[in-house]
Design an enzyme around this catalytic site. Structure first.
Site, PDB file in Angstrom:
ATOM      1  N   LYS A   1       0.852  -1.185   0.000  1.00  0.00           N
ATOM      2  CA  LYS A   1       0.000   0.000   0.000  1.00  0.00           C
ATOM      3  C   LYS A   1       0.890   1.238   0.000  1.00  0.00           C
ATOM      4  CE  LYS A   1      -4.383   1.021   2.272  1.00  0.00           C
ATOM      5  NZ  LYS A   1      -5.119   0.890   3.526  1.00  0.00           N
TER       6      LYS A   1
HETATM    7  O1  G3P Z   1      -9.256   1.958   4.552  1.00  0.00           O
HETATM    8  C1  G3P Z   1      -9.210   3.287   4.979  1.00  0.00           C
HETATM    9  C2  G3P Z   1      -9.888   3.431   6.276  1.00  0.00           C
HETATM   10  O2  G3P Z   1      -9.201   2.706   7.254  1.00  0.00           O
HETATM   11  C3  G3P Z   1     -10.072   4.830   6.691  1.00  0.00           C
HETATM   12  O3  G3P Z   1     -11.288   4.854   7.328  1.00  0.00           O
HETATM   13  O4  G3P Z   1     -13.023   5.716   8.789  1.00  0.00           O
HETATM   14  O5  G3P Z   1     -10.596   6.249   9.242  1.00  0.00           O
HETATM   15  O6  G3P Z   1     -11.773   7.299   7.334  1.00  0.00           O
HETATM   16  P1  G3P Z   1     -11.699   6.112   8.237  1.00  0.00           P
END
Ligand code: G3P
Length: 218
Positions: A85
């Site tokens: 990634k």
């Molecule tokens: O895969 C990306 C994710 O982990 C981010 O999610 O909810 O932190 O924006 P969030």
């Protein structure tokens, strides 16, 4: 649409994998920190790869392309399921080109625009991760970007898959399916509510009551 679990929590990965609910796993440095695991990251990644039968995204933490390439090679050597990634920066795209040429799979992350997604595809990314919830957080429409990326990739025949990320609730997942995301990555808190519907619970309850009242046995 494939479903990946967005977590570094092994117990959660085991549960979802044993239930046959997931096709892969995504992690990021914040999720690794949250998992609070005391084993070395490489060990944890190996164990995740042995638990799920599918791609496992492991993120670099270098910010220069040479550092990302070196970390990417190290991560890819851990297990054949590893996907490297990389952040959607100039250095990340340089690293993406090099790792792609070495047949290492990549997931270009932190994508917030259609133009960024085009550049990731041109760099040979295997997956691109638009962050839906974080766009919604700043008053944009995250799913609209996913739909635009779908259209652009189809217009130009890019094979990069769209991995909708930062999905915060079941409605996001449903909309990601409708706009043609290839994959949705979900935290456990979004995955399990997908299973539930009050009419399923009510219907099952009624079936069991009727069966009991009839006094039958299987
Ligand atoms: O895969 C990306 C994710 O982990 C981010 O999610 O909810 O932190 O924006 P969030």
């Amino acid at each position: 649409m494939k479903i990946f679990l967005d977590t570094a929590d092994l117990a959660e990965i085991r549960r979802a994998s044993d239930a046959g609910l997931i096709d892969g796993v995504t992690t990021n440095p914040s999720l690794l920190a949250k998992a609070g695991n005391d084993r070395a990251p490489a060990e944890l990644f190996r164990e995740i790869c042995e638990t799920v039968d599918g791609p496992v995204s492991a993120e670099v933490v270098a910010v220069d392309s040479d550092g990302m390439i070196a970390e990417g090679r190290k991560l890819a050597a851990i297990h054949e399921h590893i996907v490297v990634k990389l952040p959607l920066t100039e250095a990340g795209l340089v690293a993406c080109r090099t790792l792609t040429a070495e047949e290492i799979q990549t997931n270009v992350t932190l994508c917030f625009s259609t133009a960024q997604a085009l550049l990731a595809a041109k760099a040979g990314a295997t997956w691109v991760s638009p962050f839906v919830g974080r766009l919604d957080d700043i008053g944009h429409d995250g799913l609209e970007i996913v739909a635009e990326i779908r259209q652009v990739y189809d217009n130009y025949g890019f094979e990069t898959e769209i991995l909708a990320a930062s999905l915060r609730h079941p409605r996001h997942v449903q909309e990601a399916m409708l706009v043609g995301a290839d994959v949705a990555t979900l935290p456990p808190s979004v995955l399990y509510p997908l299973l539930h519907h009050p009419l399923t619970d009510r219907g099952l309850d009624q079936f069991l009551k009727d069966w009991k009242a009839a006094g039958h046995a299987l």
